[in-house]
Design an enzyme around this catalytic site. Structure first.
Site, PDB file in Angstrom:
ATOM      1  N   GLN A  86      46.078 -17.074  29.914  1.00  0.00           N
ATOM      2  CA  GLN A  86      45.301 -17.698  30.980  1.00  0.00           C
ATOM      3  C   GLN A  86      46.024 -18.919  31.528  1.00  0.00           C
ATOM      4  OE1 GLN A  86      40.827 -17.785  30.095  1.00  0.00           O
ATOM      5  NE2 GLN A  86      41.723 -17.594  28.060  1.00  0.00           N
ATOM      6  N   LEU A  87      46.624 -19.671  30.625  1.00  0.00           N
ATOM      7  CA  LEU A  87      47.290 -20.918  31.003  1.00  0.00           C
ATOM      8  C   LEU A  87      48.416 -20.683  32.006  1.00  0.00           C
ATOM      9  CD1 LEU A  87      47.394 -23.981  30.363  1.00  0.00           C
ATOM     10  CD2 LEU A  87      49.078 -23.437  28.594  1.00  0.00           C
ATOM     11  N   ARG A  89      48.722 -18.654  34.252  1.00  0.00           N
ATOM     12  CA  ARG A  89      48.287 -18.314  35.608  1.00  0.00           C
ATOM     13  C   ARG A  89      48.351 -19.528  36.527  1.00  0.00           C
ATOM     14  NH1 ARG A  89      43.024 -14.984  33.447  1.00  0.00           N
ATOM     15  NH2 ARG A  89      44.177 -13.226  32.549  1.00  0.00           N
ATOM     16  N   GLN A  98      56.784 -20.574  22.155  1.00  0.00           N
ATOM     17  CA  GLN A  98      57.384 -20.054  20.938  1.00  0.00           C
ATOM     18  C   GLN A  98      57.743 -18.582  21.143  1.00  0.00           C
ATOM     19  OE1 GLN A  98      54.827 -19.166  17.455  1.00  0.00           O
ATOM     20  NE2 GLN A  98      55.992 -20.797  16.453  1.00  0.00           N
ATOM     21  N   ARG A 101      60.652 -13.239  19.717  1.00  0.00           N
ATOM     22  CA  ARG A 101      61.939 -12.565  19.512  1.00  0.00           C
ATOM     23  C   ARG A 101      62.697 -13.231  18.372  1.00  0.00           C
ATOM     24  NH1 ARG A 101      65.447 -11.999  24.788  1.00  0.00           N
ATOM     25  NH2 ARG A 101      66.534 -10.550  23.404  1.00  0.00           N
ATOM     26  N   ARG A 178      39.252 -25.213  34.535  1.00  0.00           N
ATOM     27  CA  ARG A 178      39.247 -24.996  33.095  1.00  0.00           C
ATOM     28  C   ARG A 178      38.314 -25.914  32.312  1.00  0.00           C
ATOM     29  NH1 ARG A 178      41.008 -19.891  33.037  1.00  0.00           N
ATOM     30  NH2 ARG A 178      43.046 -19.692  34.048  1.00  0.00           N
TER      31      ARG A 178
END
Length: 233
Positions: A86-87, A89, A98, A101, A178
Site C-alpha cells: 500500500q505504501l 502506491r 529489505q 533475494r 492514511r
C-alpha cells in the site's frame, strides 16, 4: 542517524534524517515566489513570525508546491508486506526495502493481525505457516535461488524499509489518506507515528495535518466514523 524513535505495537517508526528547519525553508520558498525582493536582502532579518506568516499564506491558499523543499526520511521496521504494497502506491517518494533475494526470512518473521490470532482457525494458520517456511528452507537448501523461493512466502512476512517523502506529499496526500480511520489498520498506525514526528520537527507546516475530514469538514468516505467529531471542530 537520528536516534529518536516512536514505537508502535509490533512495529517501529524511526526518523533517520530530515531537512533542517523545514518550516523556515518552505516559508522562504513562499517568500521567493511572492516577493519582488531577493531573499538575500531579507534572510538575515528573518523571524519566526515571518515563517508562520508565509506558511499560513501558502497552506491556506493551497499553494503547497513550496513544501517540496523539505523532506523526511523514515526507517519502518517490522511492518508486513501487506503494508508496504500500500505504501509504495504513494509514488512521489523514494523507497529502499529489505531484499528477499538476499535475506532469508524465518518462521518468526510472519506478522499475524489480532483478528487472525483470535480466530478459531489460528492453529490451522500456524500449521500452514510452519509448512511454508519449512518448504522455503528446503528449496533454498536445494539450491533454488532465494529470488525464486520467495514466491511461496505469505503477504504477512515482515520487512524493513527506508522511505523519503517531501512535505507536500506528506501533507496533501499521505496523511489525509492514511490517517483516516477507514484506511487499513497497519498503514494507518504507521502514518500516525510518522505524523507525530513531523509535527514535532515542522509544527507550523503540520499544525492541522491529519485525515481528510479535518480539512474538508465532512467525511469524503460517506458515513462519518466515531472519530469524526474529534477531527472536525
Amino acid at each position: 542517524m537520528n536516534k529518536e524513535k516512536v514505537i508502535g505495537e509490533n512495529m517501529n517508526v524511526q526518523l533517520v534524517t530530515y531537512t533542517r528547519n523545514p518550516d523556515k525553508v518552505c516559508a522562504m520558498a513562499a517568500y521567493v515566489s511572492a516577493s519582488n525582493k531577493p531573499l538575500s536582502e531579507f534572510s538575515e532579518a528573518w523571524t519566526e513570525e515571518d515563517t508562520k506568516k508565509w506558511i499560513s499564506i501558502v497552506v491556506d491558499r493551497g499553494h503547497t508546491s513550496v513544501l517540496e523543499h523539505a523532506s523526511f526520511t523514515f526507517s519502518l521496521e517490522d511492518v508486513s508486506r501487506v503494508c508496504t504494497h500500500q505504501l509504495v502506491r504513494h509514488r512521489i517518494a523514494s523507497y529502499t526495502q529489505q531484499s528477499l533475494r538476499r535475506v532469508e526470512p524465518k518462521r518468526e518473521s510472519f506478522k499475524a493481525p489480532e483478528t487472525v490470532k483470535d480466530s478459531e482457525y489460528y492453529d490451522r494458520v500456524k500449521d500452514i505457516l510452519d509448512k511454508i517456511y519449512s518448504t522455503y528452507d528446503s528449496l533454498v537448501g536445494d539450491d533454488v535461488p532465494k529470488e525464486d523461493a520467495r514466491f511461496i512466502l505469505p503477504m504477512g512476512t515482515k520487512t524493513n524499509l527506508l522511505v523519503t517523502m517531501n512535505c507536500r506529499e506528506l501533507y496533501e496526500v499521505f496523511f489525509p489518506l492514511r490517517c483516516c480511520t477507514k484506511a487499513q489498520w497497519e498503514i494507518r498506525e504507521v502514518a500516525w507515528e510518522m505524523l507525530k514526528i513531523c509535527k514535532k520537527k515542522a509544527p507550523i507546516i503540520f499544525k492541522n495535518s491529519g485525515p481528510r475530514c479535518k480539512k474538508l469538514g465532512y467525511c469524503p468516505e460517506g458515513k462519518p466514523c466515531k472519530e469524526f467529531k474529534k477531527f472536525v471542530r
